[in-house]
Each structure stands twice: as C-alpha cells, then as structure tokens.
Scaffold this motif. Structure first.
Motif, PDB file in Angstrom:
ATOM      1  N   ARG A  66      23.180  -3.224  14.389  1.00 29.26           N
ATOM      2  CA  ARG A  66      24.482  -3.194  15.053  1.00 29.26           C
ATOM      3  C   ARG A  66      25.262  -4.478  14.762  1.00 29.26           C
ATOM      4  O   ARG A  66      26.482  -4.444  14.501  1.00 29.26           O
ATOM      5  N   SER A  67      24.583  -5.608  14.771  1.00 26.16           N
ATOM      6  CA  SER A  67      25.268  -6.875  14.483  1.00 26.16           C
ATOM      7  C   SER A  67      25.771  -6.916  13.052  1.00 26.16           C
ATOM      8  O   SER A  67      26.850  -7.461  12.777  1.00 26.16           O
ATOM      9  N   ASP A  70      28.860  -4.362  13.127  1.00 23.80           N
ATOM     10  CA  ASP A  70      29.998  -4.742  13.967  1.00 23.80           C
ATOM     11  C   ASP A  70      30.465  -6.177  13.757  1.00 23.80           C
ATOM     12  O   ASP A  70      31.633  -6.495  14.028  1.00 23.80           O
ATOM     13  N   ASP A  71      29.587  -7.055  13.265  1.00 27.16           N
ATOM     14  CA  ASP A  71      29.930  -8.480  13.200  1.00 27.16           C
ATOM     15  C   ASP A  71      29.937  -9.015  11.778  1.00 27.16           C
ATOM     16  O   ASP A  71      30.976  -9.476  11.282  1.00 27.16           O
ATOM     17  N   SER A 300      31.607   1.816  20.360  1.00 26.58           N
ATOM     18  CA  SER A 300      31.866   1.283  19.022  1.00 26.58           C
ATOM     19  C   SER A 300      31.121   2.092  17.970  1.00 26.58           C
ATOM     20  O   SER A 300      30.124   2.762  18.263  1.00 26.58           O
ATOM     21  N   GLY A 302      29.441   0.784  15.571  1.00 21.70           N
ATOM     22  CA  GLY A 302      28.138   0.138  15.422  1.00 21.70           C
ATOM     23  C   GLY A 302      27.143   0.653  16.443  1.00 21.70           C
ATOM     24  O   GLY A 302      25.955   0.843  16.143  1.00 21.70           O
ATOM     25  N   THR A 303      27.648   0.899  17.664  1.00 23.43           N
ATOM     26  CA  THR A 303      26.763   1.428  18.711  1.00 23.43           C
ATOM     27  C   THR A 303      26.270   2.816  18.352  1.00 23.43           C
ATOM     28  O   THR A 303      25.084   3.142  18.506  1.00 23.43           O
TER      29      THR A 303
END
Length: 600
Positions: A66-67, A70-71, A300, A302-303
């Motif tokens: 997820r990181s 999303d990041d 999100s 990513g979630t």
C-alpha cells in the motif's frame, strides 16, 4: 473371580457392530492426543513460535505494498521505493528460513510420535492373553500396527504444523484486513461461517468413510496373510481353491478401491461451493469498494489493491485449513482403531509385587486345585484337581477335546483359570512373576512355530548368548545334530516360512532343541513328537531321560506308546480327571485307558 479366559468378540468384530461415532467418542479425546505430544512439548513450542512470527511478518507485505502504491510511486520517491522493496525481500527471506526450520522440527516430532505410538501398541499387544489373538486375525493386528499408524504420518508430520501455520496466517490476515478497512473486511467475513459449516459436513463424511476403508484394508491384509502363507498355499492348491481365492481378492480389492475413491471424493460438491465463494471474494470487494466510493466514503486505490492482496494471502491458507480439518477427521478414524486396541485390557497380568522362584528351588511340584475353565460359554475343565510331582514323568491322556491342551495353556499361564488355583511349590501361579514362569516351564507343541530365519537364529531366540557348543548340545539331545551337520550351510541354513523347508519331524526336533537350550526344570510336551517315527521317538525319550538333573516331564499324547513308561498317567475326559495310575495299574482297572490301549 471374574473370568479372564472367556473369548469375547475381537475388537475388530465389536467395532464393526458399534456405531462409529460412539467408538470415536469412547477412544479418541483431545486430552489423549495431547498426551501423545507431551514428550515433545519443547520442540512443539519452538515450532509454534516460528509459525506465529512467520505469520505476523507475512501480513506486513500488504502494508508495504500500500505504501508503494499510495506513497512511493505517486511521489516518485526512489529511496522510499528501495526501502519498501527491500522490506518485501526481507520478509520473504525471513519467512523462508522460518518455514524451513519449523518443517524440519515438525517432521522430527511427527516421526517420534509415530515411533512412540507404534512401539506402545506393539508392547501392549504383547501383554494381551492368548484369548485375544485366538479371536483376532493376524492381518487385522498387522493392519493396525502398520497401515493405520502409517496413515497418521502426514497428519503428524505435516498437517498439524501446517494447521498452526495457516491459522496464524489467517488470524494475522484478518486483523490486517480490519486495520486496512473494517467495512471491506465485514463484507469479506460474511461468507466465512457458511464455509466453515460446509467444511464440517465434508469432514464428517470422510471420517466415516476412512474408518470403513481401513477396515477393508485390514480384511485384505488378513486374507493376504492367510492365503499367501506356506500353509495357505498348500491348502488352496490341494483343495483346488486357487481360482476362488483370486476372485475373492479381486472382489475385496475392488471394494477397497471404491472406498478409497469415496474417501477422496466424498463431499466434493460441498467443497466446490467453498472454492466458488472464495473466488467471488475479490468481486465482492471491488463491488463493495465501488459502493462505498459512490456513497462518498473514502477508499483509496492503494487500500483496494492491498485488500485484494490480503484476500489472495487469505485464500490459500484458508483452503489448507479446510483440507487439514478433513485430514484431522480422517486421522481421528485411524486413532479410533489404534486406541481401541490400546484400550483392550490385558486379562492375564503380573502381580504388583510378584514372587520369584529360582529354577533350582523348584522341588515339590505343581498342583491343580478345583480348576474350572471355559472358552466363552463352552466349559472345558470342570473342578479339576490333581498333582504333578517334581522330578517325575507325568502323562496326560484322553479323547480329543477332553481339555489336555487347555491344561498346558494354564500351566504356562497363557490363560487364567476361571475358578480354582494352580500352585507351583505351593505358590499361586498368579503370584509368580512372568520371568519365573518362563524360566521354569519349557513347552513344545505339536503345532510348532519357527521363525523364518536360520537354524541358529531359531535356537538363539531362546538363548541369545548361547555358545556354539551349547547349540550343538541341544541339537544332539533333539536327535537333529546329524541332519544339520549334513546341510551345506550348517547352522546358517534357513528354515523357511514357519519351518516349511524342514520336514514335520525336523520342525518338531528343532523346536525341542530350542526349548532344551533354555534348560528348564519343567518340560511340557504337547504331542511334541507326533511327527517322529518310533525309533527316533524312542531315541529322543532316552535323550530326555539322560539329562543331567531330574526334570519334571509332562507329556500330552494320543499315542499311548509314548507314555507307557510315565511315572503317573492322568486320564482326562470331558474336562475331568477320571483315572490315574501307572500304565499297568490303569490297564488292570479296565476303564477308559484300557479301552484306549486296546484300540491303540
């Protein structure tokens, strides 16, 4: 006194009649399974710790993913991406090492448990009375010792640890799903209770089929042991029943194949529903996520991606848990069969503080005091009283079925009398240690049993530390030394299955030599010379009489010529003593013995 001599239905017969569910509840409990694992608790703790740590570390990966999504990727942060990717690699390496270690330890533990169970069952079977084995087929016993315990191998070496490992992964994954998004988690969890219920039904079906399957394996093993032994081959060929036996084997094998197919496929349509429901989870997740976004709830991308990854991570261990539950149910059926034998009580048991009687101290003799005995409902001996003086030759004669061989069984305590007592030098036989009885009494029967080994190995089974000179001494006393010296392999010559490479007389003489090697003060011969010609029998009788110190010789015979010189002859009819005396005295009485002598 409760009867220890009756012959109840064998465990296999009883279990066929009993409801399987009741049988499993009586013999298999969770506490009893834990008892099997108790000696290995340290290794099991290590396995559980490795499984738990690996399970927890395994759920870190979706959060790293997820990181990344999303990041790191939107921000084009290469350093963060490298760290997160390295984290994924580190988690994978740690899990691989932890899984390898726990697998090795688990296999060692599983094999040790199987060894302990197999050894414990064999030792317990050795403690059971002759009544148990007289009523149980040898193949049935072999099946429980071999195939039933072998069937537990996968369960003990893999399934148990796999279950713990998969449970830890599932638990950690479910927690991670709740932490990611509790709303999507609730959507996923909704189908799990239905899947667990379906899995339980399949497990019950396969457990019962497995029990029936193992019973069929036992039947097949028993038939093989009987029909493919040397005696079985002789019987089938001389009676022209080879074709029948082949057909019976084909029928039994076909039935086993049907049960094995049923054991592997029972509940397949129910299990197909489990696969379908698990395959639909991603679609339900996307649908739920879309609905939440449509309702203005924040979810999100990513979630969603991480959640799908968690579901994929959940899918395989959850299926394995369902399969393992079925394996445990099948293993319970195997344990029910093994434990039912372990729970069969030994009816002839050694006293808690047994009395010992040294061989050289046996001086007075043996006394039967009002002894009665029955095989089940069939009375064999009735209020029997007589004495066998030490150092003398006592013969037992009588019609077939009068109870003579049963007396020999009681003398060796292969059975216990239902009523009355048997005393050695005034000591109740139940108070004597088993080792004392084995050292006092040497038995040779008409139905000799020889190991499928060399002549020397058969002799050394009675006395492992015997010198070669002692072996030849025993063979000489049994009138077999010349025969053995004439064999190319000598003492190393094999005797075949149950001694079938020897003649009937040679088998009896080798059995007698084996007994003499132990040098017992009491020798019991139950038709032990029936296969010998008259001259060899006379020579053997002279050899027995020449033994150094006085022996107590007990002969059971149909041929009265073998007992004419006995110091005392006991005539048994319908389980009762009807006459006793020397040969001349009994002939003069003109009773049963005289009639037998006349017809001899």
């Amino acid at each position: 006194m409760s009867s220890s001599s009756s012959s109840p239905p064998s465990p296999a017969e009883t279990e066929t009649l009993d409801d399987y569910g009741d049988l499993a509840r009586r013999h298999v409990t969770f506490a009893r399974i834990l008892e099997l694992l108790a000696p290995h608790r340290a290794a099991l703790v290590l396995v559980v710790l490795l499984i738990a740590v690996a399970g927890i570390s395994g759920v870190i990966s979706p959060f790293l993913i997820r990181s990344i999504v999303d990041d790191a990727l939107p921000a084009k942060d290469l350093t963060l991406l490298v760290y997160l990717a390295a984290g994924l690699v580190g988690v994978a390496l740690f899990n691989a090492i932890a899984n390898l270690t726990q697998t090795y330890v688990a296999i060692r533990v599983g094999q040790s448990v199987m060894h302990d169970l197999r050894t414990r069952l064999y030792g317990h079977l050795q403690s059971l009375s002759l009544a148990f084995f007289a009523g149980t087929r040898a193949g049935e016993v072999q099946a429980r010792l071999s195939s039933d315990i072998a069937g537990l191998q996968t369960l003990l070496t893999h399934s148990a640890t796999d279950l713990a490992k998969h449970l830890s992964v599932v638990a950690a994954t479910l927690v991670a799903m709740l932490l990611l998004d509790w709303r999507l988690a609730c959507v996923s969890f909704a189908v799990i209770p239905l899947l667990v219920w379906i899995n339980g039904r399949v497990a019950q079906l396969r457990e019962r089929v497995t029990y029936r399957q193992q019973e069929q394996v036992a039947d097949l093993s028993a038939n093989i042991a009987e029909s493919l032994s040397a005696g079985g081959i002789i019987l089938s060929r001389t009676l022209g029943r080879v074709h029948y036996l082949v057909q019976r084997f084909q029928r039994d094998s076909a039935q086993l194949a049907r049960l094995e197919t049923q054991a592997s496929t029972a509940g397949q349509w129910e299990f197909a529903l489990v696969f379908l429901a698990l395959d639909l989870l991603p679609a339900l997740t996307f649908l739920g996520g879309g609905l939440f976004i449509g309702l203005g709830m924040q979810v999100s991308i990513g979630t969603l991606v991480a959640f799908i990854a968690l579901q994929e991570q959940l899918l395989w261990p959850l299926l394995e848990i369902f399969e393992t539950r079925i394996e445990f149910a099948k293993g319970r059926a195997l344990l029910a069969r093994v434990f039912s034998y372990l729970d069969t009580p030994a009816t002839v048991v050694e006293a808690s503080s047994p009395t010992t009687l040294a061989r050289q101290d046996f001086q007075q003799g043996i006394r039967f005091e009002n002894v009665s005995f029955a095989y089940g409902d069939r009375a064999v001996l009735k209020d029997l009283t007589f004495e066998i003086p030490a150092g003398k030759h006592t013969a037992l004669v009588g019609p077939t079925g009068s109870g003579k061989t049963t007396i020999s069984y009681l003398l060796a305590r292969l059975y216990d009398a239902d009523q009355g007592r048997i005393r050695y030098d005034g000591i109740d036989i139940r108070e004597l240690s088993f080792a004392t009885l084995a050292s006092l009494v040497g038995i040779v029967t008409q139905d000799t049993f020889l190991l499928n080994a060399s002549i020397e190995a058969n002799l050394r089974f009675a006395k492992p530390d015997a010198s070669e000179a002692e072996l030849w001494w025993a063979l000489e006393r049994a009138q077999l030394d010349a025969t053995v010296r004439g064999l190319p392999e000598g003492l190393g010559a094999g005797v075949g299955d149950r001694g079938y490479q020897l003649s009937g007389g040679e088998r009896q003489r080798l059995s007698l030599a084996r007994m003499l090697l132990r040098d017992p003060p009491i020798i019991l011969l139950d038709e032990a010379t029936s296969a010998l010609d008259s001259s060899t029998q006379a020579a053997m009788a002279a050899a027995l009489a020449s033994l150094q110190r006085p022996r107590t010789l007990i002969s059971i015979a149909h041929r009265l010529s073998t007992v004419r010189q006995a110091d005392r002859i006991l005539v048994i009819q319908a389980g009762q003593l009807v006459e006793q005396g020397t040969h001349e005295e009994l002939v003069r009485q003109d009773g049963l013995y005289a009639a037998m002598a006349l017809n001899a």
